[in-house]
Design an enzyme around this catalytic site. Structure first.
Site, PDB file in Angstrom:
ATOM      1  N   THR A 161      -4.990  43.021   4.364  1.00  0.00           N
ATOM      2  CA  THR A 161      -5.923  43.112   3.462  1.00  0.00           C
ATOM      3  C   THR A 161      -6.646  44.058   4.435  1.00  0.00           C
ATOM      4  O   THR A 161      -5.489  44.190   5.555  1.00  0.00           O
ATOM      5  CB  THR A 161      -6.504  41.741   3.550  1.00  0.00           C
ATOM      6  OG1 THR A 161      -6.698  41.409   4.973  1.00  0.00           O
ATOM      7  CG2 THR A 161      -6.113  40.658   3.393  1.00  0.00           C
ATOM      8  N   HIS A 162      -6.847  45.489   3.882  1.00  0.00           N
ATOM      9  CA  HIS A 162      -8.354  46.102   4.415  1.00  0.00           C
ATOM     10  C   HIS A 162      -7.311  47.502   4.562  1.00  0.00           C
ATOM     11  O   HIS A 162      -7.065  48.128   5.743  1.00  0.00           O
ATOM     12  CB  HIS A 162      -9.274  45.601   5.727  1.00  0.00           C
ATOM     13  CG  HIS A 162      -9.838  44.305   5.465  1.00  0.00           C
ATOM     14  ND1 HIS A 162     -11.007  44.957   4.984  1.00  0.00           N
ATOM     15  CD2 HIS A 162      -9.969  43.173   5.977  1.00  0.00           C
ATOM     16  CE1 HIS A 162     -11.560  43.555   5.027  1.00  0.00           C
ATOM     17  NE2 HIS A 162     -10.494  43.018   5.173  1.00  0.00           N
ATOM     18  N   SER A 283       9.590  70.470  -1.212  1.00  0.00           N
ATOM     19  CA  SER A 283       8.402  71.576  -1.083  1.00  0.00           C
ATOM     20  C   SER A 283       9.142  73.575  -1.159  1.00  0.00           C
ATOM     21  O   SER A 283      10.390  73.669  -0.772  1.00  0.00           O
ATOM     22  CB  SER A 283       7.836  70.942   0.278  1.00  0.00           C
ATOM     23  OG  SER A 283       7.248  72.943   0.803  1.00  0.00           O
ATOM     24  N   LYS A 289      11.232  68.126   3.131  1.00  0.00           N
ATOM     25  CA  LYS A 289       9.878  67.456   2.160  1.00  0.00           C
ATOM     26  C   LYS A 289      10.662  66.782   0.820  1.00  0.00           C
ATOM     27  O   LYS A 289      11.435  67.575   0.696  1.00  0.00           O
ATOM     28  CB  LYS A 289       8.541  68.268   1.135  1.00  0.00           C
ATOM     29  CG  LYS A 289       8.163  68.972   2.523  1.00  0.00           C
ATOM     30  CD  LYS A 289       7.292  67.712   3.242  1.00  0.00           C
ATOM     31  CE  LYS A 289       5.698  66.942   2.608  1.00  0.00           C
ATOM     32  NZ  LYS A 289       4.977  67.767   2.348  1.00  0.00           N
ATOM     33  N   GLU A 296       2.195  60.473  -7.715  1.00  0.00           N
ATOM     34  CA  GLU A 296       0.562  60.997  -7.478  1.00  0.00           C
ATOM     35  C   GLU A 296       0.332  61.709  -8.979  1.00  0.00           C
ATOM     36  O   GLU A 296      -0.915  61.866  -9.051  1.00  0.00           O
ATOM     37  CB  GLU A 296       0.934  62.460  -6.558  1.00  0.00           C
ATOM     38  CG  GLU A 296       1.503  62.457  -5.147  1.00  0.00           C
ATOM     39  CD  GLU A 296       1.615  63.034  -4.027  1.00  0.00           C
ATOM     40  OE1 GLU A 296       0.623  63.754  -4.003  1.00  0.00           O
ATOM     41  OE2 GLU A 296       3.159  64.028  -4.523  1.00  0.00           O
ATOM     42  N   GLN A 328     -15.728  63.029 -35.318  1.00  0.00           N
ATOM     43  CA  GLN A 328     -14.641  63.259 -34.987  1.00  0.00           C
ATOM     44  C   GLN A 328     -13.925  63.566 -33.547  1.00  0.00           C
ATOM     45  O   GLN A 328     -12.942  63.666 -33.671  1.00  0.00           O
ATOM     46  CB  GLN A 328     -15.086  65.213 -35.726  1.00  0.00           C
ATOM     47  CG  GLN A 328     -13.661  65.865 -36.139  1.00  0.00           C
ATOM     48  CD  GLN A 328     -13.754  66.950 -37.072  1.00  0.00           C
ATOM     49  OE1 GLN A 328     -14.497  66.599 -37.772  1.00  0.00           O
ATOM     50  NE2 GLN A 328     -14.141  67.647 -36.528  1.00  0.00           N
ATOM     51  N   LYS A 331     -10.979  62.018 -31.470  1.00  0.00           N
ATOM     52  CA  LYS A 331      -9.414  62.079 -31.787  1.00  0.00           C
ATOM     53  C   LYS A 331      -9.298  62.711 -30.676  1.00  0.00           C
ATOM     54  O   LYS A 331      -8.361  61.990 -29.575  1.00  0.00           O
ATOM     55  CB  LYS A 331      -8.931  62.798 -33.191  1.00  0.00           C
ATOM     56  CG  LYS A 331      -9.171  62.761 -34.484  1.00  0.00           C
ATOM     57  CD  LYS A 331      -9.597  62.034 -35.384  1.00  0.00           C
ATOM     58  CE  LYS A 331     -10.099  61.966 -36.201  1.00  0.00           C
ATOM     59  NZ  LYS A 331     -11.872  61.716 -35.901  1.00  0.00           N
TER      60      LYS A 331
HETATM   61  N1  ARG Z   1     -12.487  65.498 -39.298  1.00  0.00           N
HETATM   62  C1  ARG Z   1     -13.447  63.950 -39.806  1.00  0.00           C
HETATM   63  C2  ARG Z   1     -13.416  62.880 -38.443  1.00  0.00           C
HETATM   64  O1  ARG Z   1     -12.972  63.812 -38.105  1.00  0.00           O
HETATM   65  C3  ARG Z   1     -13.338  63.240 -41.265  1.00  0.00           C
HETATM   66  C4  ARG Z   1     -14.180  62.732 -42.406  1.00  0.00           C
HETATM   67  C5  ARG Z   1     -15.169  63.597 -42.424  1.00  0.00           C
HETATM   68  N2  ARG Z   1     -15.907  62.881 -43.004  1.00  0.00           N
HETATM   69  C6  ARG Z   1     -17.096  64.081 -44.045  1.00  0.00           C
HETATM   70  N3  ARG Z   1     -18.052  63.415 -44.290  1.00  0.00           N
HETATM   71  N4  ARG Z   1     -17.242  65.142 -43.562  1.00  0.00           N
HETATM   72  O2  ARG Z   1     -14.686  62.401 -38.750  1.00  0.00           O
END
Ligand code: ARG
Length: 466
Positions: A161-162, A283, A289, A296, A328, A331
């Site tokens: 601990t610590h 290294s 090393k 890491e 959008q 993603k």
């Molecule tokens: N490329 C758009 C997205 O990733 C798809 C949906 C687009 N819809 C629109 N009405 N512009 O969300």
């Protein structure tokens, strides 16, 4: 450029001026959303089948659509598909390709659908698959932890601990702590998967559609376990992406903590474990090393996963209903998180069962830090002293030990008795690190027998439930 010169957009009916070239690339998502192509086609196939079943399109049209979509799918799989930024995103690239193949009929596929419910569907199908892949890897890692823990139910090391030596534990027990954390991560992801696996398709742009669609049929075809019951919510919220990202962050936090420990433990100062050579690098200047690069990097990569979680929360927090183009931006953080988590788990699943414990070093360390001081205090309590007083007695004995460079077990009975005459010859069995761990044999304790049972139960439940 005039509108006529430009490659026709699928939505430019009301426009009198062509899209600015910069805006075209600024608003396009094709460079990153093309990884959703297979899910997009899967969704389109189900949608087309539903249109036919509901009597919205004829059987011959359906067959043509399916043939066209199948060919496009094949072309994409073979990396022969030509993606176009002018066509903005994965949906319109595929729709255009379909129209190029099967003519006007390609345009009919979008009946009773919008890109808004389409992208939400694609994303959920994608994430469902990725969660399954991640869960497989977590399971592999969990099973690797059990393999290693099984061989170390008697290996005594200091618990900390610590980061100061606290009490002796067995290495198997320590490993099972990581097991418990990662098991919770797997449970969280499994919970999250249920909420991901809900179908938005049929919500269309935001308000649903005037066509007589059969959502239950599409859901069945796509393997969704539930159907979103509000169209506005279904096309707009990305809480499922955020929830996944939070689960991924917790998982990465655990891997990062563990990495930190491995980095410390492979250092000359600790020297508790050795990682396989193939997981380390050397290294270019210091020949001696062997650097723990993999842990890491995992520790470092936790940062981008946490960052993505913040990005996604911020992305969502100011959005009025329903769909906004902001979405959008969900993603890239999501895809990056999935890739990062998968690669870190791949490394860990292979590395962990191959960790070599340096048992003598662990045991020696357990003997040097007065790790059995609590056992001595507990002993005095059993001899009739109040715990606080016992604590004080042992504190003084530790000070004596430090002064004489001796462990508690190396002090003579006379020296011990000088601090407290309740101490008798039998004390030495409690000052022994083996006796110390063996005495903690309740549920959740570190006694070798208890740890062996915990591992057996964990193995059974892992094989049954995952
Ligand atoms: N490329 C758009 C997205 O990733 C798809 C949906 C687009 N819809 C629109 N009405 N512009 O969300």
């Amino acid at each position: 450029m005039t509108l006529a010169d430009q490659k026709q957009k699928l939505w430019d009916g009301r426009f009198t001026e062509a899209t600015d070239a910069f805006v075209e690339s600024f608003t396009a998502s094709i460079n990153f959303d093309q990884i959703l192509a297979d899910y997009d086609i899967e969704g389109s196939i189900a949608h087309a089948r539903m249109l036919e079943k509901a009597g919205i399109i004829g059987k011959a049209d359906l067959d043509n659509m399916l043939a066209g979509l199948g060919e496009i799918r094949q072309e994409i799989a073979l990396n022969q598909f030509e993606w176009s930024v002018q066509l903005e995103d994965v949906h319109m690239n595929i729709e255009s390709a379909l129209t190029a193949r099967i003519g006007e009929l390609g345009k009919v596929l979008h009946t009773a659908r919008s890109r808004n419910d389409q992208i939400a569907t694609d994303l959920r199908l994608y994430l469902r698959d990725q969660i399954d892949l991640i869960l497989q890897k977590v399971k592999q890692l969990l099973s690797g932890i059990l393999d290693l823990a099984e061989t170390h139910t008697q290996t005594i090391m200091p618990g900390f601990t610590h980061l100061q030596i606290a009490q002796p534990v067995v290495f198997g027990h320590h490993l099972m702590a990581w097991y418990a954390m990662l098991l919770r991560d797997a449970e969280r992801l499994t919970e999250c998967r249920k909420r991901v696996n809900c179908m938005p398709l049929g919500s269309a742009a935001l308000a649903g559609t005037s066509f007589p669609i059969d959502r239950a049929y599409t859901a069945e075809l796509l393997g969704f376990e539930s159907i979103a019951d509000n169209s506005l919510d279904a096309v707009s919220d990305r809480d499922f992406v955020i929830e996944f990202s939070a689960c991924a962050s917790l998982l990465m936090m655990h891997l990062s903590r563990w990495s930190e420990e491995m980095i410390l433990w492979t250092s000359t100062q600790f020297d508790f474990i050795e990682l396989p050579d193939r997981f380390c690098t050397g290294s270019s200047i210091m020949p001696q090393k062997k650097n723990p690069d993999v842990p890491e990097l995992v520790r470092g990569k936790s940062g981008r996963v946490f960052g993505s979680l913040m990005a996604l929360l911020t992305l969502m927090k100011g959005q009025p209903l329903a769909y906004n183009k902001d979405n959008q931006e969900d993603k890239e953080p999501l895809f990056d998180t999935v890739q990062t988590v998968l690669s870190c788990l791949t490394a860990f699943a292979d590395m962990v069962p191959n960790i070599k414990a340096k048992k003598e070093n662990m045991a020696r360390a357990a003997l040097t830090g007065y790790a059995t001081a609590t056992d001595l205090a507990d002993y005095l309590v059993r001899q009739g002293l109040a715990f606080r007083d016992a604590h004080a007695v042992v504190g003084r004995l530790v000070a004596l030990g430090i002064d004489q460079q001796k462990d508690l077990a190396e002090l003579s009975l006379e020296q011990l008795k000088a601090e407290c005459d309740l101490i008798t010859e039998d004390v030495y069995q409690f000052l022994d690190i083996h006796g110390s761990v063996a005495s903690r044999n309740h549920l959740g304790g570190t006694a070798p027998e208890t740890v062996r049972n915990a591992i057996t139960l964990a193995r059974q439940s892992l094989n049954q439930n995952w």
